[in-house]
Design an enzyme around this catalytic site. Sequence first.
Site, PDB file in Angstrom:
ATOM      1  N   ASN A  80     -10.037  28.566   8.854  1.00 28.07           N
ATOM      2  CA  ASN A  80      -9.913  27.781   7.625  1.00 28.07           C
ATOM      3  C   ASN A  80     -11.066  27.965   6.656  1.00 28.07           C
ATOM      4  OD1 ASN A  80      -8.790  25.681  10.054  1.00 28.07           O
ATOM      5  ND2 ASN A  80      -7.370  26.382   8.489  1.00 28.07           N
ATOM      6  N   ILE A  87     -13.880  26.410   1.845  1.00 20.04           N
ATOM      7  CA  ILE A  87     -13.266  25.755   3.000  1.00 20.04           C
ATOM      8  C   ILE A  87     -11.882  25.238   2.649  1.00 20.04           C
ATOM      9  CG2 ILE A  87     -13.540  23.881   4.675  1.00 20.04           C
ATOM     10  CD1 ILE A  87     -16.593  23.969   3.855  1.00 20.04           C
ATOM     11  N   CYS A  88     -10.918  25.576   3.492  1.00 21.56           N
ATOM     12  CA  CYS A  88      -9.554  25.086   3.326  1.00 21.56           C
ATOM     13  C   CYS A  88      -9.405  23.854   4.216  1.00 21.56           C
ATOM     14  CB  CYS A  88      -8.570  26.182   3.741  1.00 21.56           C
ATOM     15  SG  CYS A  88      -6.854  25.712   3.516  1.00 21.56           S
ATOM     16  N   LEU A  89      -9.594  22.687   3.593  1.00 24.52           N
ATOM     17  CA  LEU A  89      -9.546  21.417   4.320  1.00 24.52           C
ATOM     18  C   LEU A  89      -8.842  20.406   3.437  1.00 24.52           C
ATOM     19  CD1 LEU A  89     -10.459  19.672   6.772  1.00 24.52           C
ATOM     20  CD2 LEU A  89     -12.598  19.280   5.543  1.00 24.52           C
ATOM     21  N   SER A 120      -2.660  26.953   8.486  1.00 27.28           N
ATOM     22  CA  SER A 120      -3.071  27.020   7.091  1.00 27.28           C
ATOM     23  C   SER A 120      -4.291  27.944   6.976  1.00 27.28           C
ATOM     24  CB  SER A 120      -3.428  25.609   6.593  1.00 27.28           C
ATOM     25  OG  SER A 120      -3.856  25.662   5.252  1.00 27.28           O
TER      26      SER A 120
END
Length: 173
Positions: A80, A87-89, A120
């Site tokens: 992620n 950051i993919c959060l 994701s």
Amino acid sequence: MSSSARRRLVRDFKRLQADPPAGVTAAPDDANILVWQAVIFGPDDTPWEGGTFRLEMNFSEDYPNKAPAVRFATRVFHPNVYNDGQICLDILQNQWSPIYDISAILTSIQSLLSDPNPASPANSEASRLYSEHRREYDRRVREVVEQSWQDEPGETPDDGGDEDDSDAMNDDD
């Protein structure tokens, strides 16, 4: 100079100092309270254990109504996290809420290290290895943990470090 964002950041900082969460730390830049440096320590009993990961946090005057831009300044290998450290959060994007403070953001990122969401992916190779070849994924994570000890402030995630300043670290190679 006193905006609601700046007042909230001061309050977040005081709360962070008074009740620091385990394994994370952060402080604003001396010259600009909207720019923060943070450190997350790799969670115990995970491949991330022992790692020291620097982050940059940039807040806008719309904070806390708008999430900060947060990126790793230390290179990480994670499903992620994009190669540039972004950051993919969900809580930094579509699930943001003003109830989140700096402690909540950092503990969520620390938790994400050991509990990624491969559905994701920001890094497809890390996601694939996490799902299909966990031993190889863990080996790659341990590599970035070791590199995190050598990272100098100011390096970007894709620098990989300079050869010149690693001579002292070559004793055990």
